[in-house]
Design a protein around this motif. Structure first.
Motif, PDB file in Angstrom:
ATOM      1  N   LEU A   3       0.833  -1.190   0.000  1.00  0.00           N
ATOM      2  CA  LEU A   3       0.000   0.000   0.000  1.00  0.00           C
ATOM      3  C   LEU A   3       0.871   1.245   0.000  1.00  0.00           C
ATOM      4  O   LEU A   3       1.878   1.314   0.719  1.00  0.00           O
ATOM      5  CB  LEU A   3      -0.908   0.014   1.231  1.00  0.00           C
ATOM      6  CG  LEU A   3      -1.824  -1.178   1.409  1.00  0.00           C
ATOM      7  CD1 LEU A   3      -2.566  -1.077   2.730  1.00  0.00           C
ATOM      8  CD2 LEU A   3      -2.808  -1.297   0.254  1.00  0.00           C
ATOM      9  N   ALA A  23      -2.969   0.296  -4.023  1.00  0.00           N
ATOM     10  CA  ALA A  23      -2.515  -1.048  -3.692  1.00  0.00           C
ATOM     11  C   ALA A  23      -1.795  -1.677  -4.875  1.00  0.00           C
ATOM     12  O   ALA A  23      -2.196  -1.524  -6.027  1.00  0.00           O
ATOM     13  CB  ALA A  23      -3.703  -1.911  -3.296  1.00  0.00           C
ATOM     14  N   PHE A  28      -6.865  -6.131  -5.164  1.00  0.00           N
ATOM     15  CA  PHE A  28      -7.297  -5.099  -4.224  1.00  0.00           C
ATOM     16  C   PHE A  28      -8.724  -5.336  -3.766  1.00  0.00           C
ATOM     17  O   PHE A  28      -9.061  -5.078  -2.611  1.00  0.00           O
ATOM     18  CB  PHE A  28      -7.157  -3.741  -4.913  1.00  0.00           C
ATOM     19  CG  PHE A  28      -7.592  -2.574  -4.094  1.00  0.00           C
ATOM     20  CD1 PHE A  28      -8.622  -1.757  -4.520  1.00  0.00           C
ATOM     21  CD2 PHE A  28      -6.963  -2.270  -2.905  1.00  0.00           C
ATOM     22  CE1 PHE A  28      -9.022  -0.656  -3.786  1.00  0.00           C
ATOM     23  CE2 PHE A  28      -7.355  -1.170  -2.154  1.00  0.00           C
ATOM     24  CZ  PHE A  28      -8.386  -0.368  -2.597  1.00  0.00           C
ATOM     25  N   TYR A  31      -9.836  -7.148  -0.429  1.00  0.00           N
ATOM     26  CA  TYR A  31      -9.470  -6.592   0.873  1.00  0.00           C
ATOM     27  C   TYR A  31     -10.379  -5.432   1.255  1.00  0.00           C
ATOM     28  O   TYR A  31     -10.696  -4.575   0.429  1.00  0.00           O
ATOM     29  CB  TYR A  31      -8.031  -6.078   0.852  1.00  0.00           C
ATOM     30  CG  TYR A  31      -7.000  -7.157   0.712  1.00  0.00           C
ATOM     31  CD1 TYR A  31      -6.575  -7.583  -0.534  1.00  0.00           C
ATOM     32  CD2 TYR A  31      -6.451  -7.756   1.843  1.00  0.00           C
ATOM     33  CE1 TYR A  31      -5.631  -8.585  -0.668  1.00  0.00           C
ATOM     34  CE2 TYR A  31      -5.500  -8.754   1.719  1.00  0.00           C
ATOM     35  CZ  TYR A  31      -5.095  -9.160   0.461  1.00  0.00           C
ATOM     36  OH  TYR A  31      -4.165 -10.149   0.341  1.00  0.00           O
ATOM     37  N   MET A  33     -10.532  -1.970   3.365  1.00  0.00           N
ATOM     38  CA  MET A  33      -9.499  -0.952   3.615  1.00  0.00           C
ATOM     39  C   MET A  33      -9.876  -0.093   4.803  1.00  0.00           C
ATOM     40  O   MET A  33     -11.000   0.411   4.889  1.00  0.00           O
ATOM     41  CB  MET A  33      -9.303  -0.079   2.381  1.00  0.00           C
ATOM     42  CG  MET A  33      -8.348   1.085   2.598  1.00  0.00           C
ATOM     43  SD  MET A  33      -7.911   1.929   1.091  1.00  0.00           S
ATOM     44  CE  MET A  33      -6.671   0.812   0.461  1.00  0.00           C
ATOM     45  N   ARG A  52     -15.027  -4.571   0.858  1.00  0.00           N
ATOM     46  CA  ARG A  52     -14.294  -4.962  -0.344  1.00  0.00           C
ATOM     47  C   ARG A  52     -14.848  -4.349  -1.617  1.00  0.00           C
ATOM     48  O   ARG A  52     -14.106  -3.920  -2.493  1.00  0.00           O
ATOM     49  CB  ARG A  52     -14.314  -6.479  -0.484  1.00  0.00           C
ATOM     50  CG  ARG A  52     -13.671  -7.211   0.666  1.00  0.00           C
ATOM     51  CD  ARG A  52     -13.826  -8.693   0.495  1.00  0.00           C
ATOM     52  NE  ARG A  52     -13.461  -9.423   1.701  1.00  0.00           N
ATOM     53  CZ  ARG A  52     -13.529 -10.730   1.816  1.00  0.00           C
ATOM     54  NH1 ARG A  52     -13.941 -11.470   0.806  1.00  0.00           N
ATOM     55  NH2 ARG A  52     -13.171 -11.302   2.933  1.00  0.00           N
ATOM     56  N   ARG A  71     -13.634   4.088  -2.491  1.00  0.00           N
ATOM     57  CA  ARG A  71     -12.614   3.307  -3.193  1.00  0.00           C
ATOM     58  C   ARG A  71     -13.020   3.150  -4.647  1.00  0.00           C
ATOM     59  O   ARG A  71     -14.210   3.202  -4.987  1.00  0.00           O
ATOM     60  CB  ARG A  71     -12.412   1.941  -2.542  1.00  0.00           C
ATOM     61  CG  ARG A  71     -13.590   0.996  -2.632  1.00  0.00           C
ATOM     62  CD  ARG A  71     -13.370  -0.237  -1.748  1.00  0.00           C
ATOM     63  NE  ARG A  71     -12.265  -1.066  -2.192  1.00  0.00           N
ATOM     64  CZ  ARG A  71     -11.674  -1.982  -1.434  1.00  0.00           C
ATOM     65  NH1 ARG A  71     -12.060  -2.158  -0.171  1.00  0.00           N
ATOM     66  NH2 ARG A  71     -10.698  -2.721  -1.923  1.00  0.00           N
ATOM     67  N   CYS A  95      -3.192   4.052   5.705  1.00  0.00           N
ATOM     68  CA  CYS A  95      -4.188   3.134   5.180  1.00  0.00           C
ATOM     69  C   CYS A  95      -3.717   1.709   5.465  1.00  0.00           C
ATOM     70  O   CYS A  95      -2.513   1.459   5.618  1.00  0.00           O
ATOM     71  CB  CYS A  95      -4.410   3.351   3.695  1.00  0.00           C
ATOM     72  SG  CYS A  95      -2.936   3.159   2.652  1.00  0.00           S
ATOM     73  N   ALA A  97      -4.971  -2.693   4.915  1.00  0.00           N
ATOM     74  CA  ALA A  97      -5.842  -3.642   4.221  1.00  0.00           C
ATOM     75  C   ALA A  97      -5.982  -4.917   5.032  1.00  0.00           C
ATOM     76  O   ALA A  97      -5.037  -5.367   5.689  1.00  0.00           O
ATOM     77  CB  ALA A  97      -5.284  -3.953   2.832  1.00  0.00           C
ATOM     78  N   TYR A 108      -5.416  -5.741  10.925  1.00  0.00           N
ATOM     79  CA  TYR A 108      -5.006  -5.384   9.569  1.00  0.00           C
ATOM     80  C   TYR A 108      -3.640  -5.972   9.265  1.00  0.00           C
ATOM     81  O   TYR A 108      -2.688  -5.805  10.013  1.00  0.00           O
ATOM     82  CB  TYR A 108      -5.017  -3.866   9.400  1.00  0.00           C
ATOM     83  CG  TYR A 108      -6.416  -3.339   9.242  1.00  0.00           C
ATOM     84  CD1 TYR A 108      -7.215  -3.100  10.354  1.00  0.00           C
ATOM     85  CD2 TYR A 108      -6.952  -3.113   7.977  1.00  0.00           C
ATOM     86  CE1 TYR A 108      -8.513  -2.645  10.207  1.00  0.00           C
ATOM     87  CE2 TYR A 108      -8.246  -2.637   7.830  1.00  0.00           C
ATOM     88  CZ  TYR A 108      -9.025  -2.416   8.958  1.00  0.00           C
ATOM     89  OH  TYR A 108     -10.311  -1.959   8.803  1.00  0.00           O
TER      90      TYR A 108
END
Length: 121
Positions: A3, A23, A28, A31, A33, A52, A71, A95, A97, A108
């Protein structure tokens, strides 16, 4: 997944910033975030997460109404939009994930290096 957070900087109180988190590596869209921040001498603070597919977000009460998370899976990028910034928002923003939605930083698995946000009065 790796990330990379960007978009931090210096802004006056009342201003706006949008942080990005891009990412690299694994898919991506598999995941959730999360966003966190850490001010000098303080513990890391949870700000919110997005699931996600981007259909669900959770924003912490401390920043609700001012911060928004979104996102774009096509761009492998997540965003933290911050409005009406205050000097107390000054911190390093991170950030992260995780496979599942979580409020807890311990859950995380992947973290960006962080980006500094400084809000002056």
């Amino acid at each position: 997944v790796q990330l990379q957070a960007s978009g931090g900087g210096s802004v006056q109180a009342g201003g706006f910033l949008r942080l990005s988190c891009t990412a690299y590596g694994r898919a991506f869209n598999t995941y959730a975030m999360g966003w966190f921040r850490q001010a000098p001498g303080k513990q890391r603070e949870f700000l919110g997460f997005i699931n996600r597919n981007g259909g669900y977000t959770y924003i912490a009460d401390s920043v609700k109404g001012r911060f928004t998370i979104s996102r774009d899976n096509a761009k492998n990028t997540g965003y933290l939009e911050m409005n009406s910034l205050k000097p107390e928002d000054t911190a390093v923003y991170y950030c992260a994930a995780n496979k599942d939605n979580s409020h807890d930083s311990i859950n995380y698995d992947y973290w960006g290096l962080g980006t500094q946000v400084t809000v002056s009065s």
